[in-house]
Motif scaffolding. Structure first.
Motif, short mmCIF file in Angstrom:
data_model
loop_
_atom_site.label_atom_id
_atom_site.label_comp_id
_atom_site.label_asym_id
_atom_site.label_seq_id
_atom_site.Cartn_x
_atom_site.Cartn_y
_atom_site.Cartn_z
N LEU A 161 1.09 -1.17 -0.12
CA LEU A 161 0.11 -0.09 0.04
C LEU A 161 0.98 1.12 0.28
O LEU A 161 0.63 2.33 -0.57
CB LEU A 161 -0.97 0.05 1.37
CG LEU A 161 -2.07 -1.05 1.18
CD1 LEU A 161 -2.70 -1.27 2.46
CD2 LEU A 161 -2.96 -0.59 -0.10
N THR B 133 2.19 1.85 -3.27
CA THR B 133 0.91 2.31 -4.33
C THR B 133 0.94 3.78 -4.14
O THR B 133 0.40 4.47 -5.08
CB THR B 133 -0.11 1.32 -3.91
OG1 THR B 133 0.07 0.10 -4.24
CG2 THR B 133 -1.40 1.88 -4.99
N HIS B 134 1.04 4.15 -2.80
CA HIS B 134 0.72 5.63 -2.69
C HIS B 134 1.94 6.30 -3.27
O HIS B 134 1.67 7.24 -3.79
CB HIS B 134 0.72 5.74 -1.09
CG HIS B 134 0.60 7.12 -0.84
ND1 HIS B 134 -0.57 8.18 -1.09
CD2 HIS B 134 1.47 7.96 -0.15
CE1 HIS B 134 -0.35 9.32 -0.58
NE2 HIS B 134 0.97 9.45 -0.18
N ARG C 159 1.56 6.99 -6.91
CA ARG C 159 0.47 7.37 -7.40
C ARG C 159 0.31 8.01 -8.45
O ARG C 159 -0.89 8.36 -9.22
CB ARG C 159 -0.37 8.07 -6.38
CG ARG C 159 0.40 9.62 -5.85
CD ARG C 159 -0.12 10.20 -4.82
NE ARG C 159 0.56 11.24 -4.38
CZ ARG C 159 1.69 11.31 -3.60
NH1 ARG C 159 2.21 10.19 -3.14
NH2 ARG C 159 2.19 12.51 -3.35
N ARG D 84 1.14 0.02 -10.33
CA ARG D 84 0.60 -0.24 -8.94
C ARG D 84 -0.49 -1.38 -8.78
O ARG D 84 -0.20 -2.16 -7.55
CB ARG D 84 -0.43 1.26 -8.64
CG ARG D 84 0.26 2.37 -8.72
CD ARG D 84 -0.70 3.54 -8.33
NE ARG D 84 -1.85 3.56 -9.28
CZ ARG D 84 -1.71 4.52 -10.37
NH1 ARG D 84 -0.51 5.21 -10.46
NH2 ARG D 84 -2.83 4.83 -11.01
N PHE E 246 2.19 -4.14 -7.89
CA PHE E 246 2.58 -4.07 -6.65
C PHE E 246 1.55 -4.94 -5.71
O PHE E 246 1.88 -5.75 -5.02
CB PHE E 246 2.64 -2.70 -6.16
CG PHE E 246 3.90 -1.86 -6.63
CD1 PHE E 246 4.94 -2.70 -7.25
CD2 PHE E 246 3.79 -0.48 -6.70
CE1 PHE E 246 6.09 -1.79 -7.65
CE2 PHE E 246 4.61 0.31 -7.23
CZ PHE E 246 5.92 -0.39 -7.67
N LEU E 247 0.53 -4.45 -5.73
CA LEU E 247 -0.52 -5.04 -4.96
C LEU E 247 -1.00 -6.86 -5.36
O LEU E 247 -1.11 -7.55 -4.24
CB LEU E 247 -2.27 -4.48 -5.28
CG LEU E 247 -1.93 -2.96 -4.91
CD1 LEU E 247 -3.01 -2.37 -5.42
CD2 LEU E 247 -2.04 -3.08 -3.37
N GLN F 34 -8.31 -1.50 -3.72
CA GLN F 34 -7.21 -0.73 -4.60
C GLN F 34 -6.82 -1.67 -5.75
O GLN F 34 -6.43 -0.98 -6.88
CB GLN F 34 -6.18 -0.45 -3.68
CG GLN F 34 -5.04 0.80 -4.37
CD GLN F 34 -5.84 1.94 -4.36
OE1 GLN F 34 -6.55 2.31 -3.80
NE2 GLN F 34 -5.18 2.87 -5.48
N LEU F 35 -6.62 -2.84 -5.70
CA LEU F 35 -6.28 -3.52 -6.58
C LEU F 35 -7.39 -3.60 -7.81
O LEU F 35 -6.91 -3.55 -9.00
CB LEU F 35 -6.15 -5.21 -5.93
CG LEU F 35 -5.70 -6.28 -7.31
CD1 LEU F 35 -4.36 -5.84 -8.10
CD2 LEU F 35 -5.58 -7.74 -6.56
N GLU G 139 -6.93 -0.34 -9.40
CA GLU G 139 -5.96 -0.16 -10.28
C GLU G 139 -6.00 -1.01 -11.77
O GLU G 139 -5.34 -0.70 -12.68
CB GLU G 139 -4.62 -0.37 -9.54
CG GLU G 139 -4.41 0.60 -8.52
CD GLU G 139 -4.56 2.05 -8.84
OE1 GLU G 139 -4.07 2.33 -9.99
OE2 GLU G 139 -4.42 2.69 -7.99
#
Length: 865
Positions: free
Chosen positions: A19, A22-23, A26, A33, A36-37, A232-233, A236
């Motif tokens: 997370l 991801t931030h 951004r 991103r 990453f998740l 978030q996944l 994205e």
């Protein structure tokens, strides 16, 4: 830290890093991103299996706790009070509130199942929708046209479905794009944009990634970071697919299409997992599509390689970690440091030259005197570093040091020249070892099997034999006793836990939460292993009664609960031969011969042969003769243990978790010869009683057999109490009327025994002796029979442990007959033993669940010859 807490902590670190990354990224591409998740969810999903397979690397965490033991003193050696343990009638097991760990694990599992149900139902619904879909061949031309620019080589199926209102993708091995039933009426541009979006999902393998991520959220349903990362996944992934469309289409038209599809989605209750239109993320996606400052495109191969390498490095660094609390004052071992100022006034350390064979250990706290005669340095170290002075630190948890610490022996006599406490004397002995032997040790915490001493009842009430100390102890405080008896006088629960550790062969941790000191008497039937831990010889005959585990529950209201936890091991880093003696006056006193009686020799066979029997079939047989000869044929090690440890029933012997299969499969032939067993004539010859001369002889043969298995098979066992099915022998009628084949005995057993011994007769079916006999199949009978002995005799017939719950005292004459075949088994067409007991004796066997002392075989090795 338990395994569950370790998994939660590792998942928190992984999801937190993802997370955070991801931030930070951004303003980068959405595809990066999402990568990453996706990597984070993959690591969290495989973490439990990978953590179990990788070697553990412990991380010590200092934890300050209160001192675990405060006691005035402990008796130097157990005092044999001569009280024989009384047989205790097992009680029916009552329901108990599960432990906090069990409740937590159950809640975790229940939450995972509940949160996984929507996923399972969604997958089932997608499968049903896909099967009912209609093929649309004209769409294949669009797919073939779009696959090459996207770099997609996999074949994709296009179906039309009336239950779908927006394009959606499903499947991994056979990916399928589901379109609404009115898709043929769409414009060519709208259809192209929808297929581009869904084909990008297929190329990115978003379907399996989202399924795994959603399943991970179910497993960690209580963790907010998991659900945040999941949302978030999802966002994205959709934005990454939107970017693939925008680079090939006009962004305003595509945004208008998404808004139109979102209105259609609002009319239905649910959409498949990867639907093109999602109202929750619509505003964010439209803003990203219309923005001209957003980075778009796929993740380069270099960036993807870097993400994979970072994930592998994180897993290699994180998965093996296991936190272990390093307590500042631990109940498992005394302080490894030397306390300044705590030293003996005078001390003599004298190497033993072999002329003094006696050994001993004693101390007097009132005068500060310590005596260790003819002991190895390892034994002295186990005394010095025991958490409670007067007990021993287990030898199996001491390692390291030069070889001579287990062979060279020393005699130590020291005086503090003042009254000291037990902890002070232990500190003085540690200082002496550092000064005179140059001893250096360290403490290592490891995970091992332990027992937790807990209170059984929820109201925290104690058993009838344990009371808080009402009057302060002024005499010999602590724990004394022996031979199956503990006498507590002003003893703490930590002291009781330390004493029990030696008997049960595992560390016992005090988790009762009880403060202060207690008085009480604990009585149980000791096993040969427990007697050995107390420094006493094994009994000549079997002793029947409550086990240590059962006695703790019934008499003290406490329970030994098996679990795994941190256990401290002592590592001897270095040691040197002691410096010259500097207290000759103490050395002269210490060199005087000891007055203690020599310990009896360990019973062993003079010669023994063990051979593997490879025959496919054979007759199993065992014969133990008073001449000292033992012959065993075609018998497994599992059954040999039943013989050697006095067990008659297979359900009283259990296999450990990692016991090799050959223990219950391979068959062995054993022929052994020991010294003839000399038996003494008892006052009363009672068949089946512990004081019977023949049984005393048999018990010595059994002890020799047990030592043979320990020496040749490297046998390791432990005992524990399990709630198992059993039978309770009770009265069949409320008026307690006996049956026609049972009456109160009036026989003079002493006179019968004297006449029997005087004639030198052999024990035959009609021999004039008291006790229970079974000389023929389907019959149990006897004169002057105790019902506890009768219950034990029924155990071999009923197939379960039988306990006497009749409440009748005294001896009885009885004759029980039932239908049995030549092997002693009940026949289907005759009178069963259950019916015979009720009709002939007026008794009854009731099925119950009772605590039974079980012998667990931990490990064994094949004999070398």
């Amino acid at each position: 830290m338990t395994t569950e807490l370790a998994l939660i902590a590792k998942a928190t670190v992984i999801l937190g890093i993802a997370l955070a990354a991801t931030h930070v990224a951004r303003h980068a591409r959405a595809s990066m991103r999402a990568s990453f998740l996706a990597a984070a969810f993959g690591l969290v999903m495989v973490m439990p299996i990978a953590s179990a397979l990788t070697p553990v690397r412990e991380v010590p965490i200092p934890v300050a706790i209160a001192p675990a033991f405060l006691a005035n003193e402990l008796a130097a050696q157990p005092e044999v009070l001569g009280v024989q343990p009384r047989p205790t009638e097992p009680k029916e097991s009552s329901w108990q509130l599960p432990s906090l760990r069990t409740l937590t694990r159950s809640a975790w599992l229940l939450g995972a199942v509940i949160t996984a149900l929507p996923l399972a139902l969604g997958l089932w619904r997608v499968r049903r929708i896909r099967r009912r879909g209609q093929a649309w061949p004209p769409a294949d031309a669009f797919v073939e046209e779009l696959r090459a620019p996207l770099g997609l080589r996999r074949s994709v199926t296009i179906v039309l479905q009336k239950d779908v209102v927006a394009p959606a993708t499903c499947g991994w091995m056979r990916p399928t794009i589901m379109l609404p039933i009115d898709a043929p009426d769409w414009s060519a541009e709208d259809l192209r944009q929808a297929l581009l979006h869904e084909l990008e999902h297929v190329r990115r393998h978003d379907w399996p990634v989202h399924v795994i991520a959603r399943l991970t959220c179910s497993l960690y349903w209580f963790h907010p970071a998991a659900w945040i990362a999941w949302r978030q996944l999802s966002l994205e992934s959709e934005r990454a697919c939107d970017d693939a469309v925008v680079v090939q289409a006009e962004n305003t038209a595509y945004a208008q299409q998404l808004v139109a599809l979102a209105r259609r989605v609002a009319t239905v209750r649910a959409q498949p997992l990867l639907s093109m239109a999602d109202r929750r993320t619509l505003a964010t996606r439209v803003a990203s599509i219309l923005s001209t400052n957003v980075a778009r495109g796929r993740v380069s191969s270099t960036t993807m390689t870097a993400i994979v390498v970072c994930a592998a490095a994180l897993s290699a660094a994180l998965f093996p970690l296991q936190a272990r609390a390093r307590v500042q004052s631990s109940p498992g071992v005394a302080s490894a440091t030397v306390e300044p100022g705590l030293r003996f006034g005078v001390a003599s350390v004298r190497p033993n030259d072999g002329t003094d064979p006696s050994r001993g250990f004693g101390f007097t706290l009132e005068s500060g005197r310590l005596r260790l005669r003819n002991q190895t340095l390892q034994t002295i170290t186990s005394i010095a570093y025991a958490p409670t002075f007067g007990l021993w630190f287990p030898d199996e948890r001491i390692s390291g040091g030069p070889p001579w610490i287990n062979t060279d022996r020393f005699t130590i006599d020291a005086r503090a020249e003042r009254a000291v406490t037990g902890p002070e004397m232990g500190a003085m002995l540690r200082s002496l070892l550092v000064d005179r032997f140059g001893l250096k040790v360290r403490v290592e915490p490891r995970t091992a099997a332990v027992y937790a001493l807990v209170v059984i009842k929820r109201d925290r009430s104690l058993g009838p034999s344990l009371k808080p100390t009402a009057i302060a102890c002024t005499g010999r405080c602590g724990i004394g006793g022996g031979s199956g008896r503990y006498q507590l006088s002003g003893a703490s629960m930590a002291l009781l836990a330390g004493s029990l550790s030696e008997l049960v062969g595992r560390p016992v941790v005090d988790r009762t939460g009880l403060t202060g000191t207690f008085d009480g008497t604990l009585e149980w039937s000791p096993t040969p292993e427990e007697l050995g831990a107390l420094g006493e010889p094994a009994p000549a005959a079997a002793v029947f009664g409550a086990s240590l585990f059962t006695a703790l529950e019934e008499q003290f209201g406490l329970k030994l609960q098996s679990e795994r936890g941190p256990v401290e091991y002592l590592v001897i880093e270095s040691a040197e031969q002691p410096t010259p003696n500097d207290a000759p006056e103490l050395a002269a006193q210490a060199s005087q011969p000891a007055q203690s009686a020599p310990q009896p020799p360990r019973p062993t066979f003079e010669v023994a042969s063990i051979r593997l029997n490879t025959a496919p079939t054979g007759a199993e047989d065992s014969n133990l003769q008073p001449s000292g000869r033992v012959s065993v044929t075609y018998t497994t090690l599992y059954d040999l243990v039943s013989i050697a440890f006095g067990r008659r029933q297979r359900h009283e012997v259990a296999a450990g978790e990692r016991l090799p299969s050959w223990v219950v499969k391979d068959r062995w032939d054993i022929v052994a010869q020991g010294p003839p067993i000399a038996s003494t004539t008892p006052a009363i010859v009672r068949v089946g009683q512990p004081n019977d001369a023949d049984e005393a002889s048999g018990q010595r043969l059994v002890a020799m057999m047990r030592n043979l298995l320990i020496d040749r098979f490297k046998l390791v066992t432990r005992r524990e109490t399990r709630n198992l099915p059993a039978y309770a022998l009770v009265m069949a009628s409320n008026d307690k009327r006996l049956g026609p084949q049972m009456q109160t005995s009036s026989a003079d057993c002493a006179a019968l025994s004297s006449a029997f011994v005087a004639t030198g007769a052999r024990l035959l079916p009609n021999s004039p002796v008291c006790g229970l006999r079974m000389f023929e199949r389907g019959r149990l009978y006897g004169t002057g029979v105790m019902l506890t002995d009768f219950a034990r005799g029924l155990t071999s017939v009923a197939g379960r442990t039988v306990v006497d719950a009749t409440g009748l005292t005294g001896a009885f004459d009885l004759d029980l007959r039932w239908s049995a075949d030549r092997a002693g088994l009940q026949t289907p067409d005759g009178v069963s033993v259950f019916t015979a007991i009720q009709e002939q004796l007026g008794l009854e066997l009731q099925a119950r669940t009772v605590p039974i002392d079980v012998l667990v075989i931990e490990s064994a090795e094949r004999p070398t010859n």
